[in-house]
Each structure stands twice: as structure tokens, then as C-alpha cells.
Design an enzyme around this catalytic site. Sequence first.
Site, PDB file in Angstrom:
ATOM      1  N   ASP A  74      -2.761   6.193  34.202  1.00 26.31           N
ATOM      2  CA  ASP A  74      -4.132   5.950  34.645  1.00 26.31           C
ATOM      3  C   ASP A  74      -4.473   4.471  34.653  1.00 26.31           C
ATOM      4  O   ASP A  74      -3.849   3.657  33.965  1.00 26.31           O
ATOM      5  CB  ASP A  74      -5.118   6.707  33.751  1.00 26.31           C
ATOM      6  CG  ASP A  74      -4.966   6.342  32.278  1.00 26.31           C
ATOM      7  OD1 ASP A  74      -3.853   6.514  31.742  1.00 26.31           O
ATOM      8  OD2 ASP A  74      -5.944   5.860  31.672  1.00 26.31           O
TER       9      ASP A  74
ATOM     10  N   ASP B  59       5.477   0.608  23.244  1.00 32.50           N
ATOM     11  CA  ASP B  59       4.402   0.893  24.187  1.00 32.50           C
ATOM     12  C   ASP B  59       3.898  -0.423  24.767  1.00 32.50           C
ATOM     13  O   ASP B  59       4.368  -1.507  24.409  1.00 32.50           O
ATOM     14  CB  ASP B  59       3.267   1.626  23.457  1.00 32.50           C
ATOM     15  CG  ASP B  59       2.184   2.156  24.396  1.00 32.50           C
ATOM     16  OD1 ASP B  59       2.522   2.556  25.529  1.00 32.50           O
ATOM     17  OD2 ASP B  59       1.006   2.169  23.999  1.00 32.50           O
TER      18      ASP B  59
ATOM     19  N   HIS C  82       1.110   4.624  30.338  1.00 32.60           N
ATOM     20  CA  HIS C  82       0.093   5.522  30.890  1.00 32.60           C
ATOM     21  C   HIS C  82      -0.012   5.341  32.400  1.00 32.60           C
ATOM     22  O   HIS C  82       0.141   4.242  32.928  1.00 32.60           O
ATOM     23  CB  HIS C  82      -1.261   5.326  30.209  1.00 32.60           C
ATOM     24  CG  HIS C  82      -1.839   3.947  30.311  1.00 32.60           C
ATOM     25  ND1 HIS C  82      -2.668   3.554  31.341  1.00 32.60           N
ATOM     26  CD2 HIS C  82      -1.738   2.867  29.494  1.00 32.60           C
ATOM     27  CE1 HIS C  82      -3.054   2.305  31.154  1.00 32.60           C
ATOM     28  NE2 HIS C  82      -2.493   1.848  30.043  1.00 32.60           N
TER      29      HIS C  82
ATOM     30  N   HIS D 295      -8.347  -5.031  33.623  1.00 29.95           N
ATOM     31  CA  HIS D 295      -9.656  -4.369  33.616  1.00 29.95           C
ATOM     32  C   HIS D 295     -10.717  -5.145  34.384  1.00 29.95           C
ATOM     33  O   HIS D 295     -11.904  -4.850  34.251  1.00 29.95           O
ATOM     34  CB  HIS D 295     -10.164  -4.132  32.176  1.00 29.95           C
ATOM     35  CG  HIS D 295      -9.361  -3.142  31.413  1.00 29.95           C
ATOM     36  ND1 HIS D 295      -9.869  -2.458  30.321  1.00 29.95           N
ATOM     37  CD2 HIS D 295      -8.085  -2.701  31.554  1.00 29.95           C
ATOM     38  CE1 HIS D 295      -8.939  -1.651  29.831  1.00 29.95           C
ATOM     39  NE2 HIS D 295      -7.847  -1.787  30.574  1.00 29.95           N
TER      40      HIS D 295
ATOM     41  N   ASP E 265      -1.674  -3.365  34.089  1.00 32.93           N
ATOM     42  CA  ASP E 265      -2.035  -2.376  33.061  1.00 32.93           C
ATOM     43  C   ASP E 265      -2.104  -0.992  33.678  1.00 32.93           C
ATOM     44  O   ASP E 265      -3.152  -0.586  34.187  1.00 32.93           O
ATOM     45  CB  ASP E 265      -3.384  -2.786  32.465  1.00 32.93           C
ATOM     46  CG  ASP E 265      -3.813  -1.917  31.307  1.00 32.93           C
ATOM     47  OD1 ASP E 265      -2.983  -1.179  30.768  1.00 32.93           O
ATOM     48  OD2 ASP E 265      -5.010  -1.977  30.948  1.00 32.93           O
TER      49      ASP E 265
ATOM     50  N   GLU F 178      -5.230   7.085  28.939  1.00 37.34           N
ATOM     51  CA  GLU F 178      -5.249   6.088  27.865  1.00 37.34           C
ATOM     52  C   GLU F 178      -6.515   5.245  27.927  1.00 37.34           C
ATOM     53  O   GLU F 178      -7.060   4.851  26.891  1.00 37.34           O
ATOM     54  CB  GLU F 178      -4.013   5.185  27.981  1.00 37.34           C
ATOM     55  CG  GLU F 178      -3.786   4.277  26.768  1.00 37.34           C
ATOM     56  CD  GLU F 178      -4.506   2.946  26.865  1.00 37.34           C
ATOM     57  OE1 GLU F 178      -4.567   2.224  25.836  1.00 37.34           O
ATOM     58  OE2 GLU F 178      -5.018   2.622  27.953  1.00 37.34           O
ATOM     59  N   GLU F 179      -6.999   4.977  29.134  1.00 36.94           N
ATOM     60  CA  GLU F 179      -8.178   4.138  29.278  1.00 36.94           C
ATOM     61  C   GLU F 179      -9.457   4.841  28.843  1.00 36.94           C
ATOM     62  O   GLU F 179     -10.523   4.227  28.802  1.00 36.94           O
ATOM     63  CB  GLU F 179      -8.316   3.674  30.736  1.00 36.94           C
ATOM     64  CG  GLU F 179      -7.135   2.884  31.277  1.00 36.94           C
ATOM     65  CD  GLU F 179      -6.929   1.539  30.585  1.00 36.94           C
ATOM     66  OE1 GLU F 179      -7.696   1.233  29.653  1.00 36.94           O
ATOM     67  OE2 GLU F 179      -6.016   0.806  30.978  1.00 36.94           O
TER      68      GLU F 179
END
Length: 644
Positions: A170, A268, A168, A611, A205, A239-240
Site C-alpha cells: 500500500d 523491513d 508493504h 508521504h 515507500d 501498513e500506512e
Amino acid sequence: MEKAELPVHVPPAPRPRRTSILRISLVLAALSLYVYFSQVHQRPTSWRADVLQDIDGDDGVCPQVAEYDPTDALSGLQIQRPSVREAVERLSQSVQVDTSVGDDWKDPTQDPAPWRVFQPFARWLQNSFPHIHAQRSPVKREVIHEHGLLYTWPGSDPNLKPLLMTGHQDVVPVDNSTLDDWLYPPFSGQIDLENQTVWGRGALDCKAWLLGSMSAMESLMASGWRPRRTILLAYGFDEESSGVQGAKHLGIHLHERYGDNSIAMLVDEGTPVYSASDPESFGTPIAAPSVTEKGMLNVELEVRSKGGHSSMPPEHTSIGFLSKILTVLEENPFPDKIEEKSKAQISFLQCMRDHPKMPEKLRKALVELEYAERSLVPSFVRARAAQVPITERMFLQFAPKCAKNARLEKARQGVLDVLDHSMLSLLKTTQAEDVVRGGVKSNALPESAVAYINHRIATYSNVAETHERYKQLLTPLVQELGLSFTAFDEEIVPPTQASKGSLVLKDGSWNVDTPDPTPFEGEGAGPWHLLASVIRQTWHLDEPRHELKADPDMSSRTNAKYSKPVRVTPNAMFATTDTHWYKALTNHIFRFGSLSVHPDLTGLPMFHTMHTVNEHVSIDAIVKSIDFYTNLMVAADHENLDRM
């Protein structure tokens, strides 16, 4: 004189055969139970190493496949991999493009403005990978639902199922109140030569892995390699925040093109390669791709009650009611359990059982669980019983199944008893009370109070079971409080004139059930075995760290051979990815994060900074990510995955 009659001998009646069999069975059962309890509480551990030490063997607790040999697959072709500097600078530049996404953004076709953050990133990809984006490139680039990216490199054999790799674009937003806590600005992409690290939001990430697959395709194209099996790269952009705009539309598009069960395997982002310094590894590097993941459910709780002046409060305001409800939920967490569908997590623990930092109590509990599980497998009993003490052998061979099942339950509980809170959370359904809102002014009674609770659903459970637990747990409480109760569109306690208020439970923005696990043993496990062999081909414990030096000549790569491949074990993803949008395409979905077997020089374990403040990725991990995706593309192209 009369002749006396001789006494007639009457033989005793034979005992029924079934009585003898019953007595023998009872004796054996009693003996088995004695052996069971004596073994559970007094089993010596000296024999454990003799029986279970060969963790790299097919009969061991942690079976390993041989590392993949690409000799035949490459046929002498030398792959032109990017230099360490090129790989690092690409990632640094990608982090500098802020692709943060918030929750509950509208569809990009309805409100395109906030989603435009992805336009500069798409342009950067086009400029950074010239072979893929060349005018005459065989790779087809498609934009799906405004910002989803799909790259298709057609293979020469259309009968082979494609290989799909996803990621992803994002990243999660940065909390501005934490800016002073970052060692470097979060979107600087700082290259730190001292700690051999790239810093910034999305460095791990998951831009490192997205660029890993893009760089692999670019390198193979530049080297003149051409695939027989079609290779697909699919990159969502939310995705987030659930993947509803990105992966969902990519999954639909691919399904319309290829159909059910049309993809050989999907790889993934996910659980990573852990270094010896990561707490999850217990002191020895290990790779732990996930073969399943937890489901997710957000629950909205709203309590409504009468408002008014705060000088005349009722016994409980809506906030008071909600507080009591939340307290009951926190005091009654979901139970700690091990079920058959916990097998991936248990395999992960068993594979690390002899690692140097494994707590002794947990190690012993896992040994007991190993034998309790295998005592129920006849082939194991026949093959290994002669290698264990006589008492254990008798139990394995003669104990009734009920005794073995009882032993299994006791062994599972023994593991649960010694796991810490964080590891128990990987096995069970979790709940986190994340948001609470209520009231508008200090002298006005709140007419509404709302809370949002996030659940990550255990691999053995589902959304429906989580709903049912809410109903059973809260119904007595709301009756006691005098509230009406509606849960997930079902009226549980109807309102009356005496009702003091209402409690309504609703599903949040989205939820997803736990998927069926990918096969990792027995029939259908071929893709898992290939993935594990490629991981072992890529990471070696005796391979030195890849570093970026100030002097470019010192950052060159070598083709040296190494002899100690990393150990690989299945695992379960503790969170939720957007792979569920692709589940109709394949039964072979793997969630894996290619990091490093070397300790993080920053002292901050990489996987623990996702995160949050100081997200970063090591330079060695950047290089190994490209190696992994390159090796996977070559191996999957050469092997017959459709029959594995």
C-alpha cells in the site's frame, strides 16, 4: 635522699585506621571533582584525535565489521542480476498501479470493495516475476487475509531458522489539491533520465524495497542458486494505516506455522543509507539501519458543554475549553531526555562525530559524552587511560562512581543543549495536534469539540507513561475550568451539579509500545554484525553511480571491485512500522531502507519526499536495493545465524 622516679613514657594512642582511610578518600574525591569540573569546562581537544580517531577499530566510537566476502557462499556461482533498464522499468510499472489505502477501512472480508485495488498489483507481480510464479516453481505463494502475500522458498535444511523480509504493497493517498505541485503525475512512474530518477507515489515507500527483495529472489532462482535456509517474503497491504489487516494476519499465520523465536532475522523498510547531501549525514555517506523504533499512541480529546444560542454565550464554549487544554499541552511538551535506551540514537550521532558538517559544539558535547559513558566501563579505563592527559587519567582511575554518574548526567544534558528541534524529536516522545473538529453553525453554541493528538513514544517510554502524563498535566486545569474529567476509562474528576462540561480522553484507533531493541553489541549481536557486513559489501564510496542511458549498451553492469565500504551505525526508527506484528517470531528485527551513497540529482533528498509531493527514488538506489537483498539472502544462507 630519696631516689626520684623517672617519668614514665606513655605512647600516644594510635589513630583509628578508618579515619586515615576516610581522609584519603575525601582528598581523592575532592581532587576527582576538581579534575572533573576542570575537564568539563577546559578540556583541550588536541588529544581527541589520538584516542578516538580510529572509528573503524573495535575500540573506537564507531566500530565497523569487515565487509562480507561471498566467495565461499557462492562457490563460484555467477548471479544473473537484472539489467539497470529491467530494474527501473519494473519499478516504474509498479508505481502506475495505484494501491492507495485510507484510514479506518473495514475488514476486507466484510467490505471487500475498497481493497480490490490490490488485485491488479498482485497480477502485475505474477507477470513480472516469472521464475517465482512458474507452475513448477519451488516457491509457494499464499494469499493471507484476502490481499496479504507470503512467499516461501523452502531451504534444504529444515533445522535452520528462516530469513524473513517484509514490506508493504500500500501507499498513502495523494491530496488532489497538490496535483499541480508534482513535477510529474503521482502515478505516472516517470523515468527521468536527466535526473536519473523514477517519480511517483510509492516509488520509495515502499515499492522500491518490495521489488528489491522480489528481484533478488527471482535473480537467484534464474541463476540456479538453491537455499539451505528457508527464505520468506511477507507483504502486508495496510501498513500506512496500522497493519491490522495485513501484517497482523501475516504475523499470526507465521507464528502458527513456526512458533516463538523461530525466525533468524527480519529485515523491513526503515532508516536508510544517507548520501553526503542528506542533512542527516553531516556531509559523509552513512548507512543507519534501525534496531528499534518509537511506539505510537493516538489520543482523542472530547469536550462537551451546554449548547444554546450564540447570542447568550457562556464564559467558554466547548471549543474554548478545548483551546485552553490544547494550549497547555503545546506549552508543556514532553521533556528532552537521554536514557540508557537511547543508545541507538546516541550511537548514530557518535558515528558521525567527525563528519565535515558536524557542528563543533555538538561534536565537543559528543566527545564529552563518550568519555563520561566510558569512564563507567572498567575495561575501557584500563585499556585507554594511559593514552589521555594526566588529569583525565586520574578521574578515570580514581573518581568514585557517584562523580562519574554526575559527569554522565551533565554530559547528556550538554548534548541536549546543542541539538536542534528536529534531532531532539528523534530522542523524545513527540506530540502533534493533527485534527480539530467542533461546531455545526455560526450562531449555535457547539455542544462538542474534538481533537486528535498523535504521539511517537520515545524508546525509553511507553503508552502507560504517556497516559499518566496526560492525567497529571490536565487534572489541575480541568478543576480550574470546572469540568469533569475521565481519562482512558478512569474517572479522575467526577461530575457534579456545578460542572460546566466534561473532558473525556480515549485511545485512538490503535497504539503500540516501543519494542525491546535488537542486540547490536555484545552477546546476541551476530545478526546485526552480519547485516552490517552485507551493507558494507553492497555500498562503497568509490563505486560510481549506476545510471540508465538512452543507449541500452551503456547501461550494462560490471563486476568491478571497490575498496571504500560505507560506514554503518545502529539507529532508532523515528516513526512506527508494522514490524511489531512479527515480534513474537524473532528478537532480531532490522528496519532499513536501501538508498544511494550518491547525492540526489533532483536536489530533493529522497527520504524527505515520502508521504508528500514529488516522491521519487534514484536509479542508483533501485539497483543497489536489488544488490542488497541478493547479498543478504546469500550471506544469511551460508552463515550460522542460529549460533551467532
